[in-house]
Design a protein around this motif. Structure first.
Motif, PDB file in Angstrom:
ATOM      1  N   LEU A  95     -30.940  -5.047  66.612  1.00 19.70           N
ATOM      2  CA  LEU A  95     -30.066  -6.218  66.523  1.00 19.70           C
ATOM      3  C   LEU A  95     -29.876  -6.667  65.081  1.00 19.70           C
ATOM      4  CD1 LEU A  95     -31.365  -8.308  69.566  1.00 19.70           C
ATOM      5  CD2 LEU A  95     -29.068  -7.300  69.320  1.00 19.70           C
ATOM      6  N   THR A  96     -30.938  -6.612  64.298  1.00 20.89           N
ATOM      7  CA  THR A  96     -30.857  -7.014  62.892  1.00 20.89           C
ATOM      8  C   THR A  96     -29.931  -6.072  62.122  1.00 20.89           C
ATOM      9  OG1 THR A  96     -33.061  -7.975  63.013  1.00 20.89           O
ATOM     10  CG2 THR A  96     -32.213  -7.493  60.814  1.00 20.89           C
ATOM     11  N   PHE A  97     -30.018  -4.769  62.412  1.00 21.54           N
ATOM     12  CA  PHE A  97     -29.103  -3.816  61.788  1.00 21.54           C
ATOM     13  C   PHE A  97     -27.656  -4.143  62.168  1.00 21.54           C
ATOM     14  CE2 PHE A  97     -26.438  -0.057  62.226  1.00 21.54           C
ATOM     15  CZ  PHE A  97     -26.438   0.409  60.924  1.00 21.54           C
ATOM     16  N   CYS A  98     -27.423  -4.379  63.451  1.00 22.57           N
ATOM     17  CA  CYS A  98     -26.074  -4.695  63.931  1.00 22.57           C
ATOM     18  C   CYS A  98     -25.549  -5.981  63.300  1.00 22.57           C
ATOM     19  CB  CYS A  98     -26.056  -4.822  65.454  1.00 22.57           C
ATOM     20  SG  CYS A  98     -26.399  -3.273  66.313  1.00 22.57           S
ATOM     21  N   GLU A  99     -26.424  -6.947  63.176  1.00 16.46           N
ATOM     22  CA  GLU A  99     -26.040  -8.208  62.555  1.00 16.46           C
ATOM     23  C   GLU A  99     -25.535  -7.968  61.132  1.00 16.46           C
ATOM     24  OE1 GLU A  99     -27.976 -12.631  62.183  1.00 16.46           O
ATOM     25  OE2 GLU A  99     -29.264 -10.921  61.654  1.00 16.46           O
ATOM     26  N   GLY A 100     -26.253  -7.168  60.368  1.00 11.82           N
ATOM     27  CA  GLY A 100     -25.832  -6.858  59.009  1.00 11.82           C
ATOM     28  C   GLY A 100     -24.495  -6.134  58.975  1.00 11.82           C
ATOM     29  N   SER A 101     -24.309  -5.211  59.909  1.00  7.30           N
ATOM     30  CA  SER A 101     -23.057  -4.458  59.973  1.00  7.30           C
ATOM     31  C   SER A 101     -21.868  -5.367  60.286  1.00  7.30           C
ATOM     32  CB  SER A 101     -23.145  -3.364  61.038  1.00  7.30           C
ATOM     33  OG  SER A 101     -24.094  -2.401  60.684  1.00  7.30           O
ATOM     34  N   TYR A 102     -22.037  -6.224  61.269  1.00  2.00           N
ATOM     35  CA  TYR A 102     -20.937  -7.113  61.645  1.00  2.00           C
ATOM     36  C   TYR A 102     -20.673  -8.176  60.573  1.00  2.00           C
ATOM     37  CZ  TYR A 102     -20.125  -5.102  66.245  1.00  2.00           C
ATOM     38  OH  TYR A 102     -19.775  -4.251  67.272  1.00  2.00           O
ATOM     39  N   LYS A 103     -21.715  -8.649  59.914  1.00  3.50           N
ATOM     40  CA  LYS A 103     -21.502  -9.590  58.803  1.00  3.50           C
ATOM     41  C   LYS A 103     -20.735  -8.918  57.670  1.00  3.50           C
ATOM     42  CE  LYS A 103     -25.289 -12.871  59.382  1.00  3.50           C
ATOM     43  NZ  LYS A 103     -26.576 -13.386  58.828  1.00  3.50           N
ATOM     44  N   PHE A 104     -21.080  -7.676  57.371  1.00  5.69           N
ATOM     45  CA  PHE A 104     -20.382  -6.932  56.330  1.00  5.69           C
ATOM     46  C   PHE A 104     -18.916  -6.714  56.710  1.00  5.69           C
ATOM     47  CE2 PHE A 104     -19.174  -2.890  54.249  1.00  5.69           C
ATOM     48  CZ  PHE A 104     -19.274  -3.306  52.924  1.00  5.69           C
ATOM     49  N   ALA A 105     -18.689  -6.407  57.960  1.00  2.00           N
ATOM     50  CA  ALA A 105     -17.307  -6.224  58.417  1.00  2.00           C
ATOM     51  C   ALA A 105     -16.498  -7.493  58.196  1.00  2.00           C
ATOM     52  CB  ALA A 105     -17.276  -5.824  59.893  1.00  2.00           C
ATOM     53  N   ARG A 106     -17.077  -8.634  58.559  1.00  3.55           N
ATOM     54  CA  ARG A 106     -16.356  -9.910  58.427  1.00  3.55           C
ATOM     55  C   ARG A 106     -16.193 -10.339  56.977  1.00  3.55           C
ATOM     56  NH1 ARG A 106     -16.929 -14.845  61.345  1.00  3.55           N
ATOM     57  NH2 ARG A 106     -14.700 -14.793  61.129  1.00  3.55           N
ATOM     58  N   SER A 107     -17.204 -10.111  56.167  1.00  5.13           N
ATOM     59  CA  SER A 107     -17.145 -10.624  54.790  1.00  5.13           C
ATOM     60  C   SER A 107     -16.448  -9.681  53.812  1.00  5.13           C
ATOM     61  CB  SER A 107     -18.556 -10.933  54.277  1.00  5.13           C
ATOM     62  OG  SER A 107     -19.304  -9.737  54.140  1.00  5.13           O
ATOM     63  N   GLU A 108     -16.463  -8.388  54.084  1.00  2.00           N
ATOM     64  CA  GLU A 108     -15.915  -7.423  53.127  1.00  2.00           C
ATOM     65  C   GLU A 108     -14.780  -6.563  53.708  1.00  2.00           C
ATOM     66  OE1 GLU A 108     -16.814  -7.353  49.934  1.00  2.00           O
ATOM     67  OE2 GLU A 108     -18.322  -8.917  50.251  1.00  2.00           O
ATOM     68  N   LEU A 109     -15.049  -5.900  54.811  1.00  2.00           N
ATOM     69  CA  LEU A 109     -14.094  -4.920  55.327  1.00  2.00           C
ATOM     70  C   LEU A 109     -12.812  -5.565  55.846  1.00  2.00           C
ATOM     71  CD1 LEU A 109     -16.596  -2.538  57.167  1.00  2.00           C
ATOM     72  CD2 LEU A 109     -15.661  -2.324  54.842  1.00  2.00           C
ATOM     73  N   VAL A 110     -12.938  -6.641  56.599  1.00  2.00           N
ATOM     74  CA  VAL A 110     -11.758  -7.311  57.151  1.00  2.00           C
ATOM     75  C   VAL A 110     -10.907  -7.937  56.044  1.00  2.00           C
ATOM     76  CG1 VAL A 110     -11.009  -9.284  58.557  1.00  2.00           C
ATOM     77  CG2 VAL A 110     -12.626  -7.617  59.497  1.00  2.00           C
ATOM     78  N   PRO A 111     -11.478  -8.759  55.153  1.00  2.00           N
ATOM     79  CA  PRO A 111     -10.623  -9.349  54.098  1.00  2.00           C
ATOM     80  C   PRO A 111      -9.940  -8.294  53.222  1.00  2.00           C
ATOM     81  CG  PRO A 111     -12.710 -10.506  54.204  1.00  2.00           C
ATOM     82  CD  PRO A 111     -12.843  -9.292  55.072  1.00  2.00           C
ATOM     83  N   SER A 112     -10.665  -7.256  52.868  1.00  2.00           N
ATOM     84  CA  SER A 112     -10.079  -6.198  52.050  1.00  2.00           C
ATOM     85  C   SER A 112      -8.955  -5.477  52.800  1.00  2.00           C
ATOM     86  CB  SER A 112     -11.163  -5.203  51.629  1.00  2.00           C
ATOM     87  OG  SER A 112     -10.605  -4.161  50.883  1.00  2.00           O
ATOM     88  N   SER A 113      -9.144  -5.266  54.092  1.00  2.00           N
ATOM     89  CA  SER A 113      -8.104  -4.619  54.895  1.00  2.00           C
ATOM     90  C   SER A 113      -6.869  -5.498  55.015  1.00  2.00           C
ATOM     91  CB  SER A 113      -8.641  -4.271  56.283  1.00  2.00           C
ATOM     92  OG  SER A 113      -9.662  -3.309  56.173  1.00  2.00           O
ATOM     93  N   LYS A 114      -7.069  -6.784  55.200  1.00  2.00           N
ATOM     94  CA  LYS A 114      -5.925  -7.703  55.253  1.00  2.00           C
ATOM     95  C   LYS A 114      -5.151  -7.662  53.938  1.00  2.00           C
ATOM     96  CE  LYS A 114      -7.578 -11.000  58.671  1.00  2.00           C
ATOM     97  NZ  LYS A 114      -7.867 -12.415  58.966  1.00  2.00           N
ATOM     98  N   ASP A 115      -5.877  -7.689  52.831  1.00  2.00           N
ATOM     99  CA  ASP A 115      -5.227  -7.598  51.520  1.00  2.00           C
ATOM    100  C   ASP A 115      -4.468  -6.285  51.382  1.00  2.00           C
ATOM    101  OD1 ASP A 115      -6.280 -10.066  50.838  1.00  2.00           O
ATOM    102  OD2 ASP A 115      -7.877  -9.237  49.573  1.00  2.00           O
ATOM    103  N   SER A 116      -5.037  -5.218  51.905  1.00  2.00           N
ATOM    104  CA  SER A 116      -4.394  -3.902  51.831  1.00  2.00           C
ATOM    105  C   SER A 116      -3.079  -3.879  52.605  1.00  2.00           C
ATOM    106  CB  SER A 116      -5.329  -2.826  52.378  1.00  2.00           C
ATOM    107  OG  SER A 116      -6.481  -2.719  51.595  1.00  2.00           O
ATOM    108  N   PHE A 117      -3.089  -4.466  53.803  1.00  2.00           N
ATOM    109  CA  PHE A 117      -1.862  -4.494  54.592  1.00  2.00           C
ATOM    110  C   PHE A 117      -0.806  -5.393  53.956  1.00  2.00           C
ATOM    111  CE2 PHE A 117      -4.244  -2.758  58.287  1.00  2.00           C
ATOM    112  CZ  PHE A 117      -3.335  -1.784  58.675  1.00  2.00           C
ATOM    113  N   THR A 118      -1.209  -6.532  53.447  1.00  2.00           N
ATOM    114  CA  THR A 118      -0.220  -7.441  52.862  1.00  2.00           C
ATOM    115  C   THR A 118       0.243  -6.979  51.488  1.00  2.00           C
ATOM    116  OG1 THR A 118      -1.960  -8.883  51.988  1.00  2.00           O
ATOM    117  CG2 THR A 118      -1.021  -9.473  54.136  1.00  2.00           C
ATOM    118  N   GLY A 119      -0.581  -6.220  50.801  1.00  2.00           N
ATOM    119  CA  GLY A 119      -0.224  -5.734  49.478  1.00  2.00           C
ATOM    120  C   GLY A 119       0.321  -4.320  49.466  1.00  2.00           C
ATOM    121  N   SER A 120       0.539  -3.741  50.626  1.00  2.00           N
ATOM    122  CA  SER A 120       1.088  -2.392  50.754  1.00  2.00           C
ATOM    123  C   SER A 120       0.235  -1.321  50.070  1.00  2.00           C
ATOM    124  CB  SER A 120       2.525  -2.335  50.211  1.00  2.00           C
ATOM    125  OG  SER A 120       3.348  -3.236  50.897  1.00  2.00           O
ATOM    126  N   VAL A 121      -1.082  -1.517  50.080  1.00  2.00           N
ATOM    127  CA  VAL A 121      -2.021  -0.531  49.553  1.00  2.00           C
ATOM    128  C   VAL A 121      -2.864  -0.075  50.749  1.00  2.00           C
ATOM    129  CG1 VAL A 121      -3.751  -0.036  47.786  1.00  2.00           C
ATOM    130  CG2 VAL A 121      -2.060  -1.841  47.399  1.00  2.00           C
TER     131      VAL A 121
END
Length: 171
Positions: A95-121
């Motif tokens: 569970l602790t591993f999963c928690e870290g993975s999902y926190k990373f997704a929310r804090s890094e992967l999702v925002p960066s992906s949103k920026d990528s889609f809106t910035g055409s990168v």
């Protein structure tokens, strides 16, 4: 006399546009989803969001990234509840591993992906969403079988895989 006729033509054109625009968007959803690894899931997820009715392909990708983020948020709350229940050490570690993975997704992967889609990168969205899908699979594997997060991990894997595939269509 020309003004009422022009008004009538413009009104008729507007009615036609309103009547047929959702069908054109539905075709875009169908056509886009056919090119993803989970086409039925894709169609269902996108059609459940009213933004898809008038969306371009990049917006469909953003919708899927939003689905990844929303699922991660709910999953993190579930993980917290499970951790409060004093699980055995092996389950707590997973569970602790999963928690870290999902926190990373929310804090890094999702925002960066949103920026990528809106910035055409789109390359960054492809890579980030592949990573989010992989992390959900690794979370599931950490339990050595069926985990208490199976449904959430499956959803995250599918949503992130679809978002990645949509981004790759835009490259």
């Amino acid at each position: 006399m020309k003004t009422p006729m022009l008004f009538a033509i413009l009104s008729f054109a507007q009615i036609l546009l309103i009547a047929f625009l959702p069908f054109a968007s539905a075709d875009l959803v169908d056509d886009t989803c056919k090119k993803t690894p989970y086409s039925n899931f894709c169609v269902s997820a996108l059609r459940s969001d009213r933004r898809s009715a008038t969306a371009y392909t990049a917006t469909l990708g953003l919708i899927m990234v939003d689905k990844v983020d929303a699922n991660a948020e709910v999953t993190l709350a579930k993980i917290q509840d499970l951790l409060r229940g004093s699980p055995n050490p092996g389950t707590k570690q997973a569970l602790t591993f999963c928690e870290g993975s999902y926190k990373f997704a929310r804090s890094e992967l999702v925002p960066s992906s949103k920026d990528s889609f809106t910035g055409s990168v789109y390359k960054f969205a492809v890579d980030n969403m592949k990573r989010a899908a992989s992390q959900a699979s690794e979370c599931e594997a950490g339990f050595g079988g069926k985990s208490p997060l199976s449904d959430s991990n499956d959803y995250e894997n599918k949503a992130a895989s679809v978002a990645s595939a949509i981004a790759s269509l835009l490259l």
